[in-house]
Enzyme design. Sequence first.
Site, PDB file in Angstrom:
ATOM      1  N   PHE B 202      36.893  24.999  54.758  1.00 40.34           N
ATOM      2  CA  PHE B 202      35.546  24.495  55.051  1.00 40.34           C
ATOM      3  C   PHE B 202      35.505  23.869  56.436  1.00 40.34           C
ATOM      4  O   PHE B 202      36.418  23.113  56.803  1.00 40.34           O
ATOM      5  CB  PHE B 202      35.169  23.367  54.077  1.00 40.34           C
ATOM      6  CG  PHE B 202      35.115  23.738  52.639  1.00 40.34           C
ATOM      7  CD1 PHE B 202      36.263  23.668  51.845  1.00 40.34           C
ATOM      8  CD2 PHE B 202      33.920  24.117  52.051  1.00 40.34           C
ATOM      9  CE1 PHE B 202      36.216  23.970  50.497  1.00 40.34           C
ATOM     10  CE2 PHE B 202      33.856  24.417  50.699  1.00 40.34           C
ATOM     11  CZ  PHE B 202      35.007  24.350  49.920  1.00 40.34           C
ATOM     12  N   ASP B 203      34.433  24.095  57.171  1.00 42.11           N
ATOM     13  CA  ASP B 203      34.136  23.284  58.340  1.00 42.11           C
ATOM     14  C   ASP B 203      33.603  21.969  57.770  1.00 42.11           C
ATOM     15  O   ASP B 203      33.214  21.886  56.610  1.00 42.11           O
ATOM     16  CB  ASP B 203      33.079  24.001  59.188  1.00 42.11           C
ATOM     17  CG  ASP B 203      32.560  23.144  60.325  1.00 42.11           C
ATOM     18  OD1 ASP B 203      31.366  23.278  60.649  1.00 42.11           O
ATOM     19  OD2 ASP B 203      33.339  22.345  60.880  1.00 42.11           O
TER      20      ASP B 203
END
Lengths: 257, 368
Positions: B202-203
Site C-alpha cells: 500500500f502507498d
Amino acid sequence: MCWFSFSLQKDADHAVVIAVTSRAVFGSGADDDEVYGEGLAFPLLQALQRVNEHLLMNNPAELLLFDIVLLTTDSQQQQQSPRIISSTRHYGLEVGRFCFSSEEDFVENLLKNNVQLFLSTDRNEASQATQRGVLSALLDHQTASCPSEQLKVLFFGDAVIQPDTGPTPPSRQAARSFSAQLGEMQRRFTMSDSPLSIGLVTWRGGRDSCADALHTLRSRGVRVDEAYCLAEAPWGPILSVFRPHFLLSDGFGGLEG
Amino acid sequence: MSEIKDSSAKAEESRTEKDWKEAKAAFDNLKSTKPRPPKPQNAVTIAVSSRTLFSMVWERKVFKEEGVEKYVAHHMDHEDEPLKPGAAFPFVKALMNVNSRLRELYPDSEELFDIVLMTNNHAQVGVRLINSINHYDLAIERFCMTGGQSPIGYLKAYMTNLYLSTDSKKVKEAIEEGIAAATMFLPEKEIALSDTQLKVAFDGDAVLFSDESEIIVKQHGLDALFEHEKQFENKPLAQGPLKCFLEALGKLQRKFYAKNERLNCPIRTYLVTARSAASSGARVLKTLRSWGLEIDEALFLAGAPKGPLLLKIRPHIFFDDQMFHIEGAKEMGTISAHVPYGIGQKYNKSKLIEQPEQPAKKESPKKI
C-alpha cells in the site's frame, strides 16, 4: 363474466395472455374521486404496454403481443366495475378484457380465457391457479413496482434445472411455453434496444448450477441478459437492486422465505 | 428349500441395495467436494471484474470496433476456449491459498476470503467466463453479470470489502460510496510471484490515509509538509479508502498468529511511501498504532522511485493514488492498482492538470 374491449383485441393464436388482478393494479383504497389510485402493479402494466409499443414500432403487423386481462375477484371492486373501466381509460392502460369472478371460480375464468400468466398480490389466488396448471407469479413490494423503462423478468434458476422425474406438471408446461414466447419476443430486438430484459438468479449450488440454468434456458430459446449466482448468499439485497417486475419459478412464482 | 432360497435371495437383494446406496452417497460426496462459500457478513468479500480476472484485450477491440452484438457473438463462438489470465489472476490464486490455510486451522470458521465476479458483461458472455473459471479451477462461486447495469448496488448487496476493475469510472463511483476500490493495470513484464504467501503493498497518503498531507505538498511544497508532520506527529491522520481493507487483512493475519503461525503466515503487508522516516514517518506509524493496525514492513523512500523496491517485494497487488507511481511500477513488472482518490488526481506528477479554486501559491510544489 368478461367484457371485451373491441379495439384492443389481439390475435388469439399468437398473443401472450397475461391476467393481472385489479387489486394489484389499482390497490384497494376507496377513493372519493372518479378514478382509482395507482397500485403496486401499475408500473408493471406500463412496462408490458411499452413492450407492445416497441413490437408494433418494429412491425405494425406484429401478432406476438401481450394481451392484458384485468381480473377482479374483490367483491367491493366488482360493484365499482364502471370505475375500473374508466380508470384504465384515464391512465391509458390497454386492457383487452375485463373479467369479474368470484374467488371460487376465477381459475375457470383464467382457463377459459387461455391465460398464460396470472399475476396477483394474493398468495392464495396464485397458489390456486398454479394447482390448476396456470403459470402464476406473486407480486409484492420488491417486484412489480419497479419504475424501469424495460420490462424486467427474473427466472428462478433452481426451479429451471429440476430433473424431469415423472410426468411434467401442467404448471411447468405452462412455464416452458411462456418462456419460449418471451424468447420469441426478445428475438425481435437487438441487445441494445430491447424493451424486455430477462434475468436469471440461482440460489442453491454454485457456478455450475447457474451455468446449467443458462444452458437450459438457451435450449428453450430464451436469451438471458443478466445472471446472478448467489451460492446461498441472501437474495433480498440482490433482488432489491435488480427489482424485477415479476419472478418466474417454473411453476409457482414467489420465493419461499 | 424354497424358503431358504427366498431368504438368501432377499439377503442378496438387501446387500445390493445397501451397496448401491453407499455408492450413491460416495458419488454425491465426490460431487460436493467444493467447500461452501461463506456468508457475506462473515467473509472478506473481494469483487473482481471480468477484465481484471481475465485478459480480454482482443475481445475489447471487437466490442469497440464492431459493437455489443458482435462482441457477445464472438464470445459465444469461442465459448469453450478459456480466456487468458488477467492482472487480478495471481491475486485471486493467492487469496485461494490463504483460504486453504485458514480452512486447515479453522475448519468451521466462515472468516475467509469470498471472491465474487462482478461484471457488466451480458450473461451470454458469462458462459465463457464460467467455463474459464472452471478451466483454472478458481474458487469463484458467486457472480453478478449485470448486462450493462451499474454494479454499485450489487457491490453493496454483497458487502464488498474490495472492488477491482479496469474501469476507473466505476472504481471512482465505488470509492464515493465508501467501498475500497482500485483500477487494475496489467504489468508490462511477467515476474515470478510467491505461491505460498499473499503480498499486498500500500502507498500511505490518499490510500491508507486521507489526502490531507498530499494537499500540503501540492500547495506548499515538501519542506512545509515535513514541518507540518513533525508538529502534528501525535495527531492521527484521517483514514483513506483502503484502510478498512488493511484492517480486514490484519484480522485474518491474527488468526494465524493465534495458532503460532506468525513466521509462516500466508499474508504479508507492506507500506511503500515517499515520506521519509526521519521527518514524516513517525506520524504514519503512530496513526496505524492508534487504529490498532499492524503493517509487516514500512518502507520510507524519501522521494526515491518506488519501482525497484517493489520489484524486490513482488506484491500480488500494489495500491497507489498517483498514476506516475503506477506507471513506474507497471514498467518493472509490478501488478499495480490505482486508487482514484484525493488531490493527487488533479496533478500529473507535480503539474496541475486542472485549475484549483484557491488562489495560486508562490512556491512551486516539489515532486513527492
